[in-house]
Design an enzyme around this catalytic site. Structure first.
Site, short mmCIF file in Angstrom:
data_model
loop_
_atom_site.label_atom_id
_atom_site.label_comp_id
_atom_site.label_asym_id
_atom_site.label_seq_id
_atom_site.Cartn_x
_atom_site.Cartn_y
_atom_site.Cartn_z
N ILE A 1 0.86 -1.17 0.00
CA ILE A 1 0.00 0.00 0.00
C ILE A 1 0.90 1.22 0.00
CG2 ILE A 1 -2.02 -1.06 1.09
CD1 ILE A 1 -1.18 0.01 3.75
N ASP A 2 0.38 2.34 -0.48
CA ASP A 2 1.18 3.56 -0.60
C ASP A 2 1.75 3.99 0.74
OD1 ASP A 2 0.58 3.63 -3.29
OD2 ASP A 2 -1.03 5.11 -3.08
N ARG A 3 2.84 4.70 0.67
CA ARG A 3 3.50 5.20 1.88
C ARG A 3 2.54 6.04 2.74
NH1 ARG A 3 9.03 8.93 2.01
NH2 ARG A 3 9.22 9.05 4.30
#
Length: 316
Positions: free
Chosen positions: A145-147
């Site tokens: 998942i995105d940062r």
């Protein structure tokens, strides 16, 4: 800075434990210090060969395959010492573990923590977990998942578990649900967003994702949970897992996510920072799958982090 010793052509044998693993994931496990962009580039350019033939990033390997890897010149800092990871980072991730057994770990990832190091990031969540669990020698991310996105992240402790979970993902057996706060008012009655997405590389070396007819299919389901002041709380269910899918699908409806510094509205984001939301308002809320070993259904709900919860309370 030291030079990693990958200056010769290497031939890697694919064993039973690696059966079914994607080529990019296989290489990232063997060359953990290599930037993702480098791995993708050498595959796309045909410098990586499997059984003497070119392959795609997403191709799956089989036992007995031989993977040829070109010389890799990777400048990286000296090997990360566990003591270099700040104690509060170790403590935060340890306290964020929702579930752990002999086969896997589920973490409620904090926003701002990358899932892995590279690209100027000294270490990410997977490196922290490897420091916390030194005896678990095959810890690997099952998905990403995105940062800036918080919430459920699944990590496998064994290659066989990783392989089985990836098969579940291909068979569409994973349940992924998110909570998102979108700016403006979501279009009344709209639930299904079926728009193809394309990753576009920019002249400055960056990239962004846009809706494009020649893109990859992407399907999201949005359900209104609550009207807030100037924005809406949405539950989102994904049928595909494209990069930035929720963010770009929401943008296409004229409702970019609050706190989205890539696709969102700068002035809107500034307004919500004043009430404590200084990051992307996207949370991987629920994750469901079948345990590869016990074969029991597993379903986890990641509690909202305080900033997300506080924003909902402030705007209700």
């Amino acid at each position: 800075m030291t030079q990693q010793p990958y200056t010769q052509v290497q031939f890697l044998d694919v064993g039973e434990e690696d059966s079914g693993q994607r080529l990019d994931n296989f290489l990232m496990r063997h060359f953990r210090k290599a930037p993702k962009a480098l791995i993708y580039r050498i595959i796309r350019k045909g410098e990586v060969r499997v059984n003497k033939g070119r392959r795609k990033v997403s191709d799956h390997l089989q036992p007995g395959d031989v993977v040829r890897v070109p010389p890799l010149r990777i400048e990286q800092p000296e090997k990360l010492d566990n003591s270099e990871i700040p104690a509060d980072e170790l403590r935060q991730i340890e306290q964020s573990i929702l579930f752990e057994d002999n086969d896997l770990i589920v973490v409620n990832k904090p926003s701002g923590v990358a899932v892995h190091g590279g690209g100027g990031i000294r270490f990410g969540l997977i490196e922290v977990l490897r420091a916390l669990r030194p005896l678990a020698r095959r810890l690997e991310l099952v998905h990403r998942i995105d940062r800036d996105t918080s919430g459920c992240l699944l990590i496998a402790k064994k290659a066989s578990v990783l392989k089985a979970l990836h098969q579940q993902m291909r068979d569409d057996l994973f349940e992924k649900r998110y909570l998102a706060i979108v700016s403006g008012q979501w279009p009344k009655g709209l639930q299904k967003v079926d728009l193809p997405l394309k990753k576009e590389h920019l002249k400055d070396g960056g990239w962004h994702v846009k809706v494009a007819q020649d893109g990859k299919s992407a399907l999201s389901y949005f359900e209104l949970q609550q009207h807030l002041k100037g924005c809406d709380l949405m539950a989102v269910r994904l049928k595909t897992g494209r990069t930035h899918q929720i963010r770009v699908h929401a943008l296409a409806q004229g409702c970019p996510l609050v706190g989205d510094d890539r696709y969102g509205d700068r002035e809107v984001n500034k307004r919500y920072r004043k009430v404590g939301m200084k990051r992307l308002a996207l949370h991987a809320h629920i994750l469901g799958f079948i345990h590869p070993v016990t074969e029991q259904p597993m379903r986890f709900e990641a509690p909202l982090w305080s900033d997300f919860k506080r924003l909902i309370e402030e705007l209700s």
